[in-house]
Design a protein around this motif. Structure first.
Motif, PDB file in Angstrom:
ATOM      1  N   ASP A 105       0.708 -15.417   8.385  1.00 53.47           N
ATOM      2  CA  ASP A 105      -0.445 -14.512   8.397  1.00 53.47           C
ATOM      3  C   ASP A 105      -0.048 -13.077   8.737  1.00 53.47           C
ATOM      4  N   GLU A 106       0.936 -12.929   9.650  1.00 49.53           N
ATOM      5  CA  GLU A 106       1.374 -11.572  10.039  1.00 49.53           C
ATOM      6  C   GLU A 106       1.936 -10.843   8.822  1.00 49.53           C
ATOM      7  N   MET A 107       2.668 -11.579   8.014  1.00 48.50           N
ATOM      8  CA  MET A 107       3.262 -10.977   6.818  1.00 48.50           C
ATOM      9  C   MET A 107       2.158 -10.543   5.849  1.00 48.50           C
ATOM     10  N   LYS A 108       1.148 -11.402   5.693  1.00 48.16           N
ATOM     11  CA  LYS A 108       0.041 -11.054   4.782  1.00 48.16           C
ATOM     12  C   LYS A 108      -0.683  -9.818   5.297  1.00 48.16           C
ATOM     13  N   ALA A 109      -0.926  -9.771   6.610  1.00 46.46           N
ATOM     14  CA  ALA A 109      -1.631  -8.623   7.184  1.00 46.46           C
ATOM     15  C   ALA A 109      -0.823  -7.344   6.963  1.00 46.46           C
ATOM     16  N   HIS A 110       0.480  -7.444   7.123  1.00 51.15           N
ATOM     17  CA  HIS A 110       1.349  -6.285   6.928  1.00 51.15           C
ATOM     18  C   HIS A 110       1.302  -5.804   5.474  1.00 51.15           C
ATOM     19  N   VAL A 111       1.392  -6.756   4.556  1.00 49.97           N
ATOM     20  CA  VAL A 111       1.367  -6.417   3.121  1.00 49.97           C
ATOM     21  C   VAL A 111       0.034  -5.763   2.756  1.00 49.97           C
ATOM     22  N   LEU A 112      -1.057  -6.315   3.278  1.00 49.39           N
ATOM     23  CA  LEU A 112      -2.373  -5.753   2.958  1.00 49.39           C
ATOM     24  C   LEU A 112      -2.493  -4.334   3.503  1.00 49.39           C
ATOM     25  N   LYS A 113      -1.996  -4.137   4.740  1.00 45.75           N
ATOM     26  CA  LYS A 113      -2.098  -2.814   5.353  1.00 45.75           C
ATOM     27  C   LYS A 113      -1.280  -1.786   4.546  1.00 45.75           C
ATOM     28  N   LYS A 114      -0.115  -2.237   4.137  1.00 47.61           N
ATOM     29  CA  LYS A 114       0.806  -1.305   3.479  1.00 47.61           C
ATOM     30  C   LYS A 114       0.470  -1.069   2.001  1.00 47.61           C
ATOM     31  N   ASN A 115       0.051  -2.120   1.308  1.00 48.13           N
ATOM     32  CA  ASN A 115       0.029  -2.029  -0.156  1.00 48.13           C
ATOM     33  C   ASN A 115      -1.342  -1.968  -0.818  1.00 48.13           C
ATOM     34  N   LEU A 116      -2.422  -2.052  -0.039  1.00 47.62           N
ATOM     35  CA  LEU A 116      -3.735  -1.929  -0.685  1.00 47.62           C
ATOM     36  C   LEU A 116      -3.924  -0.546  -1.304  1.00 47.62           C
ATOM     37  N   SER A 117      -3.158   0.425  -0.799  1.00 50.06           N
ATOM     38  CA  SER A 117      -3.250   1.784  -1.354  1.00 50.06           C
ATOM     39  C   SER A 117      -2.886   1.804  -2.844  1.00 50.06           C
ATOM     40  N   ARG A 118      -2.168   0.788  -3.288  1.00 47.75           N
ATOM     41  CA  ARG A 118      -1.829   0.716  -4.728  1.00 47.75           C
ATOM     42  C   ARG A 118      -3.115   0.605  -5.544  1.00 47.75           C
ATOM     43  N   LEU A 119      -4.110  -0.084  -4.983  1.00 52.35           N
ATOM     44  CA  LEU A 119      -5.376  -0.221  -5.711  1.00 52.35           C
ATOM     45  C   LEU A 119      -6.174   1.078  -5.681  1.00 52.35           C
ATOM     46  N   ASP A 120      -6.002   1.872  -4.623  1.00 57.53           N
ATOM     47  CA  ASP A 120      -6.637   3.207  -4.601  1.00 57.53           C
ATOM     48  C   ASP A 120      -6.077   4.050  -5.759  1.00 57.53           C
ATOM     49  N   HIS A 121      -4.759   3.998  -5.883  1.00 57.07           N
ATOM     50  CA  HIS A 121      -4.081   4.751  -6.952  1.00 57.07           C
ATOM     51  C   HIS A 121      -4.586   4.305  -8.327  1.00 57.07           C
ATOM     52  N   LEU A 122      -4.696   2.989  -8.499  1.00 56.44           N
ATOM     53  CA  LEU A 122      -5.160   2.445  -9.777  1.00 56.44           C
ATOM     54  C   LEU A 122      -6.612   2.852 -10.039  1.00 56.44           C
ATOM     55  N   ASP A 123      -7.423   2.791  -8.996  1.00 58.06           N
ATOM     56  CA  ASP A 123      -8.838   3.152  -9.128  1.00 58.06           C
ATOM     57  C   ASP A 123      -8.980   4.613  -9.578  1.00 58.06           C
ATOM     58  N   ASN A 124      -8.195   5.485  -8.966  1.00 55.22           N
ATOM     59  CA  ASN A 124      -8.220   6.897  -9.369  1.00 55.22           C
ATOM     60  C   ASN A 124      -7.864   7.047 -10.835  1.00 55.22           C
ATOM     61  N   HIS A 125      -6.836   6.332 -11.249  1.00 55.45           N
ATOM     62  CA  HIS A 125      -6.380   6.458 -12.635  1.00 55.45           C
ATOM     63  C   HIS A 125      -7.431   5.942 -13.619  1.00 55.45           C
ATOM     64  N   LEU A 126      -8.096   4.839 -13.258  1.00 54.71           N
ATOM     65  CA  LEU A 126      -9.008   4.197 -14.219  1.00 54.71           C
ATOM     66  C   LEU A 126     -10.377   4.866 -14.294  1.00 54.71           C
ATOM     67  N   ARG A 127     -10.661   5.729 -13.319  1.00 56.68           N
ATOM     68  CA  ARG A 127     -11.965   6.393 -13.335  1.00 56.68           C
ATOM     69  C   ARG A 127     -12.131   7.176 -14.651  1.00 56.68           C
ATOM     70  N   GLY A 128     -13.158   6.829 -15.416  1.00 56.04           N
ATOM     71  CA  GLY A 128     -13.419   7.533 -16.677  1.00 56.04           C
ATOM     72  C   GLY A 128     -12.520   7.104 -17.831  1.00 56.04           C
ATOM     73  N   ARG A 129     -11.728   6.068 -17.618  1.00 55.44           N
ATOM     74  CA  ARG A 129     -10.857   5.586 -18.708  1.00 55.44           C
ATOM     75  C   ARG A 129     -11.243   4.168 -19.095  1.00 55.44           C
TER      76      ARG A 129
END
Ligand SMILES: N[C@@H](CCC(=O)N[C@@H](CS)C(=O)NCC(=O)O)C(=O)O
Length: 214
Positions: free
Chosen positions: A120-144
């Motif tokens: 679980d600690e590993m999952k929590a770490h990955v979520l904390k660190k890498n959810l920003s990838r979805l922010d990046h994707l969301d920005n890119h897909l806006r209006g596309r």
């Protein structure tokens, strides 16, 4: 062409690409736990020692692994379907998105969260660190409509990975509205709706098989 796949795994992207191209292929199901090729009971590791899908055998008998390579192969093999891009920067952009999906999303975020044996600690770490990838994707897909200016194999791969959010409750798609809208739009595309529906049936059978064997 033979495509070794497991239901709803990343190999779904290649099935989608093949459906988009209207091409013929043999779909050889691999049980992800036992590595048995379902139709003949053989050991998939004799084909791909890593036991990873997708693995593609071309009509010439060449064996190809890795999503990014296989998807670009399918795009090149069926140019009329326009699943790839032209050369130069357009090709580099396609490559950029395939790598982003493969490393930042597929392996960097989803696989650790999906892994039932990961601490679980590993999952929590990955979520904390890498959810920003979805922010990046969301920005890119806006209006596309698509990742690039038309549907490509990168979209086939992205929709496959986003589809895993149905099994990753900590990744709530509603937090990324452009990604959610993109996913819902693409899921309705005939090749994708067909591929997901077919593999969902096989996935349910896989779960039942594993339960019976436990
Ligand atoms: N680097 C490979 C990774 C492929 C991969 O992770 N495949 C998963 C399914 S999504 C798999 O076969 N997992 C089985 C295992 O890890 O034993 C690629 O991009 O094709």
């Amino acid at each position: 062409m033979d495509l070794y796949f497991s239901p709803l795994a990343c190999s779904l992207a290649t099935r989608i690409a093949i459906y988009e191209a209207g091409a013929a292929a043999n779909y050889l199901e691999v049980d992800p736990k036992t590595k048995i090729v379902m139709h003949d009971g053989s050991d998939f590791r004799a084909v791909n020692p890593l036991g990873l899908v997708p693995t593609l055998r071309t009509d010439d008998g060449d064996l190809l692994t890795e999503n990014a390579a296989i998807l670009q192969y399918v795009a090149d093999r069926f140019p009329d379907a326009k699943l790839g891009t032209g050369s130069g920067m357009d090709r580099s952009r396609l490559h950029q998105w395939l790598c982003f999906i493969g490393t930042e999303l597929h392996k960097g975020l989803f696989i650790p969260v999906l892994d039932r044996t990961a601490p679980d600690e590993m999952k929590a770490h990955v979520l904390k660190k890498n959810l920003s990838r979805l922010d990046h994707l969301d920005n890119h897909l806006r209006g596309r409509e698509f990742l690039l200016d038309h549907f490509t194999v990168a979209d086939a791969y992205l929709v496959t990975v986003i589809n895993w959010t149905m099994a990753t409750p900590p990744i709530e798609l509603a937090k990324w509205p452009a990604v959610k809208a993109y996913y819902e739009r693409l899921r309705a595309r005939p090749s994708i709706a067909r591929a997901i529906a077919e593999e969902f049936e096989l996935y349910k059978a896989e779960l039942a098989r594993h339960k019976a064997a436990a």
